[in-house]
Design a protein around this motif. Structure first.
Motif, mmCIF file in Angstrom:
data_model
loop_
_atom_site.group_PDB
_atom_site.id
_atom_site.type_symbol
_atom_site.label_atom_id
_atom_site.label_comp_id
_atom_site.label_asym_id
_atom_site.label_seq_id
_atom_site.Cartn_x
_atom_site.Cartn_y
_atom_site.Cartn_z
ATOM 1 N N ASN A 1 -69.620 27.781 57.032
ATOM 2 C CA ASN A 1 -69.164 27.748 58.200
ATOM 3 C C ASN A 1 -68.799 28.653 59.674
ATOM 4 O O ASN A 1 -68.495 29.056 60.822
ATOM 5 N N LYS A 2 -69.622 30.061 58.929
ATOM 6 C CA LYS A 2 -70.784 30.608 59.581
ATOM 7 C C LYS A 2 -71.765 30.100 60.789
ATOM 8 O O LYS A 2 -73.254 30.039 60.413
ATOM 9 N N ALA A 3 -71.869 30.290 61.755
ATOM 10 C CA ALA A 3 -72.582 29.994 63.035
ATOM 11 C C ALA A 3 -73.781 30.577 62.261
ATOM 12 O O ALA A 3 -73.314 31.911 62.947
ATOM 13 N N GLY A 4 -75.393 30.800 63.008
ATOM 14 C CA GLY A 4 -75.854 31.264 63.117
ATOM 15 C C GLY A 4 -75.983 32.098 64.155
ATOM 16 O O GLY A 4 -75.994 31.804 65.381
ATOM 17 N N LYS A 5 -76.522 33.384 64.270
ATOM 18 C CA LYS A 5 -76.325 33.899 65.416
ATOM 19 C C LYS A 5 -78.350 33.686 66.054
ATOM 20 O O LYS A 5 -78.811 33.511 65.224
ATOM 21 N N LYS A 6 -78.273 34.270 67.329
ATOM 22 C CA LYS A 6 -78.949 34.704 68.032
ATOM 23 C C LYS A 6 -80.547 35.669 67.630
ATOM 24 O O LYS A 6 -79.864 36.585 67.319
ATOM 25 N N ILE A 7 -81.904 34.860 67.843
ATOM 26 C CA ILE A 7 -82.739 36.322 67.066
ATOM 27 C C ILE A 7 -82.290 37.772 68.161
ATOM 28 O O ILE A 7 -82.053 37.229 68.940
ATOM 29 N N LYS A 8 -82.689 38.078 66.595
ATOM 30 C CA LYS A 8 -82.475 40.095 66.468
ATOM 31 C C LYS A 8 -83.589 40.243 67.572
ATOM 32 O O LYS A 8 -84.191 41.425 68.405
ATOM 33 N N MET A 9 -84.681 40.352 66.640
ATOM 34 C CA MET A 9 -86.350 40.590 66.734
ATOM 35 C C MET A 9 -87.298 39.920 66.850
ATOM 36 O O MET A 9 -87.500 38.514 66.218
ATOM 37 N N ASP A 58 -79.394 24.912 61.341
ATOM 38 C CA ASP A 58 -78.761 24.376 62.480
ATOM 39 C C ASP A 58 -79.830 25.017 63.620
ATOM 40 O O ASP A 58 -80.128 24.573 64.764
ATOM 41 N N THR A 59 -80.756 25.938 62.477
ATOM 42 C CA THR A 59 -82.208 26.299 64.230
ATOM 43 C C THR A 59 -83.342 25.892 62.762
ATOM 44 O O THR A 59 -84.331 26.710 64.001
ATOM 45 N N CYS A 60 -83.383 25.961 61.906
ATOM 46 C CA CYS A 60 -84.541 25.345 61.705
ATOM 47 C C CYS A 60 -85.877 27.069 61.447
ATOM 48 O O CYS A 60 -87.158 26.842 61.654
ATOM 49 N N ASN A 61 -85.116 28.234 60.941
ATOM 50 C CA ASN A 61 -85.536 29.300 60.982
ATOM 51 C C ASN A 61 -86.196 29.290 59.723
ATOM 52 O O ASN A 61 -85.498 28.827 58.711
ATOM 53 N N LEU A 62 -87.410 30.520 59.549
ATOM 54 C CA LEU A 62 -88.512 30.226 58.186
ATOM 55 C C LEU A 62 -87.642 30.927 57.527
ATOM 56 O O LEU A 62 -87.702 30.854 56.013
ATOM 57 N N TRP A 63 -87.526 32.186 57.925
ATOM 58 C CA TRP A 63 -86.920 33.090 57.234
ATOM 59 C C TRP A 63 -85.433 32.809 56.388
ATOM 60 O O TRP A 63 -84.854 32.926 55.572
ATOM 61 N N SER A 64 -84.551 32.101 56.869
ATOM 62 C CA SER A 64 -83.315 31.544 56.798
ATOM 63 C C SER A 64 -84.013 30.583 55.185
ATOM 64 O O SER A 64 -82.688 31.370 54.782
ATOM 65 N N LEU A 65 -84.810 30.366 55.303
ATOM 66 C CA LEU A 65 -85.584 29.173 54.552
ATOM 67 C C LEU A 65 -85.590 29.917 53.384
ATOM 68 O O LEU A 65 -86.013 29.391 51.787
ATOM 69 N N LEU A 66 -86.651 31.269 53.687
ATOM 70 C CA LEU A 66 -87.532 31.680 52.148
ATOM 71 C C LEU A 66 -85.995 32.443 51.688
ATOM 72 O O LEU A 66 -86.184 32.279 50.262
ATOM 73 N N LEU A 67 -85.029 33.197 51.936
ATOM 74 C CA LEU A 67 -83.933 33.318 51.512
ATOM 75 C C LEU A 67 -83.058 32.769 50.636
ATOM 76 O O LEU A 67 -82.877 33.241 49.455
ATOM 77 N N GLY A 117 -86.262 41.187 56.255
ATOM 78 C CA GLY A 117 -87.069 39.919 57.112
ATOM 79 C C GLY A 117 -85.615 38.834 57.880
ATOM 80 O O GLY A 117 -86.042 39.204 58.730
ATOM 81 N N TRP A 118 -85.703 38.563 56.948
ATOM 82 C CA TRP A 118 -84.489 37.861 57.657
ATOM 83 C C TRP A 118 -83.225 37.975 58.197
ATOM 84 O O TRP A 118 -83.065 37.323 59.302
ATOM 85 N N ARG A 119 -82.418 39.483 58.568
ATOM 86 C CA ARG A 119 -81.674 40.050 58.919
ATOM 87 C C ARG A 119 -82.640 40.387 60.428
ATOM 88 O O ARG A 119 -81.827 40.564 61.568
ATOM 89 N N LEU A 120 -83.673 40.529 60.744
ATOM 90 C CA LEU A 120 -84.027 40.686 61.786
ATOM 91 C C LEU A 120 -84.412 39.830 62.354
ATOM 92 O O LEU A 120 -84.598 39.958 63.672
ATOM 93 N N PHE A 121 -85.256 39.062 61.920
ATOM 94 C CA PHE A 121 -85.591 37.325 62.331
ATOM 95 C C PHE A 121 -84.899 36.214 62.684
ATOM 96 O O PHE A 121 -85.837 35.101 62.979
ATOM 97 N N ARG A 122 -83.772 35.460 61.930
ATOM 98 C CA ARG A 122 -83.277 34.622 61.968
ATOM 99 C C ARG A 122 -82.584 34.621 63.221
ATOM 100 O O ARG A 122 -82.918 35.209 64.148
ATOM 101 N N GLY A 123 -83.034 33.494 62.803
ATOM 102 C CA GLY A 123 -81.858 32.738 64.696
ATOM 103 C C GLY A 123 -82.405 31.913 65.269
ATOM 104 O O GLY A 123 -81.863 30.542 65.329
#
Length: 438
Positions: A64-72, A383-392, A425-431
């Motif tokens: 239920n937690k929506a993903g945040k926008k990319i940080k870096m 939601d975002t198809c983010n690679l780092w989210s998939l890795l984690l 990597g997920w903390r820095l580049f997710r979103g």
């Protein structure tokens, strides 16, 4: 998002079924455990029920937690490095590194030979007889496994976006990993990790491309998992057979303090060439609950943040020249002193390791937090198809798979370093929603 809602709860359904199945194997399976009576079974079932309830809630909160926008974003000079660029580099680097690893291992242990090759027997021979030696390539693998995971998961996830060359190189990487493990390691752990990375990336790719997971795909995935389980059980059975033949170690394949109930219905209904590997596999998956029950009978002794990982404990003692015996007081170690069941050669589930630092209730909170993070990253993948989210998510899937066994991703220096790299990597580049950027 609405079209992908049907996938949100898929991991939780599989997880609940898996935990209940492994617990049922502990209670009713063909492997019988010493020191375990009705009271111990009640304690374990009660503890796991609380864990399932906490995990159910944690998973619900996580998705239920929506993903945040990319940080870096990564840059090389003024050029922005896209996820696909990172995957391509990772494929090239990993293929070269594992090629070097095989060459160096061959120089240490002898060349790879396919004369009279048998997968299961060769795995058993390597696991038993080859003494591990650190090489330059082995050290690089230990600290740079992030590129291997980026290559494996990234290639499958971005399959349609990669040229044929990179697909061929990724297949070569898989072959290198498998060959190195068969001839120089012999452990099913690396093959299980490889299987999880490929399977998770494959399912995520289906969702990313907007395909439905049809009944045909479900049957195919179920068949692959069954075959993988049989291969794993057969690998253990081959190891046992070799020990009995070569070293006269009868019964060595069973966990210490166990026996095989040949009258068990789960054992009798199948032919022996299937039932025996499955019996060994059931012991692999269920013995952790025996360790959990016996660890719960021990008093709490604080380990000050080192009890959750025996690798960190050993390294800390070595770095600061501290006698290991003064800090090696984790629940499994003290349980071994009481019952004679090895702390390192047998499973105790994930909980006693974390409980050594934060008590058994604290262990429930920590593992439930991992479930929360597991769910959150899965939501971000959808939601975002983010690679780092998939890795984690893939790395935490390995942790979840081994919950009944041990704290898998904190057992070796390689897995600890890899997990830290993936997490940061997920903390820095997710979103970044719906684009191929990190």
């Amino acid at each position: 998002m609405q079209n992908n809602n049907r996938f949100i709860l898929l991991p939780r359904k599989v997880f609940v079924i898996y935990i209940i199945a492994t617990l049922a194997l502990f209670l009713f399976g063909p492997i019988k455990y010493q020191h375990i009576g009705i009271i111990e079974c009640i304690y374990v079932c009660g503890y796991m029920l609380v864990f399932l309830l906490m995990s159910y809630y944690a998973y619900s909160r996580g998705v239920n937690k929506a993903g945040k926008k990319i940080k870096m974003c990564l840059r090389f000079g003024k050029k922005r490095i896209e996820s696909l660029d990172l995957v391509k580099f990772s494929i090239l680097y990993s293929v070269l590194l594992y090629g070097l690893l095989i060459v160096q291992n061959s120089s240490v242990h002898g060349r790879i030979s396919f004369n009279t090759f048998n997968f299961f027997n060769t795995m058993a021979q390597s696991y038993t007889d080859i003494e591990y030696q650190m090489t330059l390539a082995g050290r690089l693998v230990c600290y740079t496994s992030i590129f291997k995971v980026l290559a494996l998961i990234g290639c499958i996830y971005y399959w349609k976006d990669l040229k044929v060359l990179y697909k061929i190189l990724t297949a070569c990487l898989v072959l290198e990993i498998v060959l190195n493990n068969i001839f120089f390691i012999g452990s099913q752990k690396q093959l299980v990790d490889l299987f999880i990375y490929v399977l998770v990336a494959f399912v995520a790719n289906i969702i990313r491309d907007g395909f439905r997971i049809t009944r045909k795909i479900k049957i195919m995935l179920a068949g692959i998992i069954v075959v993988a389980a049989l291969v794993m059980g057969s690998t253990i059975a081959a190891r046992v057979s070799m020990w009995e033949t070569k070293y006269n170690a009868v019964g060595a394949g069973l966990p210490i303090g166990t026996s095989l109930d040949t009258d068990n219905i789960l054992y009798k209904v199948l032919p022996e060439f299937i039932s025996l590997p499955l019996a060994f596999l059931s012991g692999y998956l269920s013995q952790g609950y025996r360790g959990l029950a016996l660890c719960m009978s021990q008093p709490f002794v604080p380990t000050w943040g080192m009890g959750f990982s025996f690798k960190i404990m050993n390294d800390f003692a070595q770095w600061f020249n501290i006698p290991l015996s003064t800090i090696a007081v984790s629940y499994p170690i003290r349980m071994e002193q009481t019952y004679g069941i090895g702390a390192y050669s047998n499973w105790h589930s994930i909980f006693p390791w974390f409980a050594s630092d934060v008590t058994f209730f604290g262990a429930l909170v920590i593992v439930a937090t991992f479930i929360y993070l597991w769910a959150k990253t899965w939501r971000e993948v959808i939601d975002t198809c983010n690679l780092w989210s998939l890795l984690l998510f893939a790395q935490l899937t390995i942790l979840v798979l081994y919950i009944p066994c041990n704290n898998q991703i904190f057992q070796t220096r390689e897995s600890i370093v890899l997990t830290l790299f993936i997490y940061f990597g997920w903390r820095l580049f997710r979103g970044m929603p719906r684009v191929r950027s990190i």
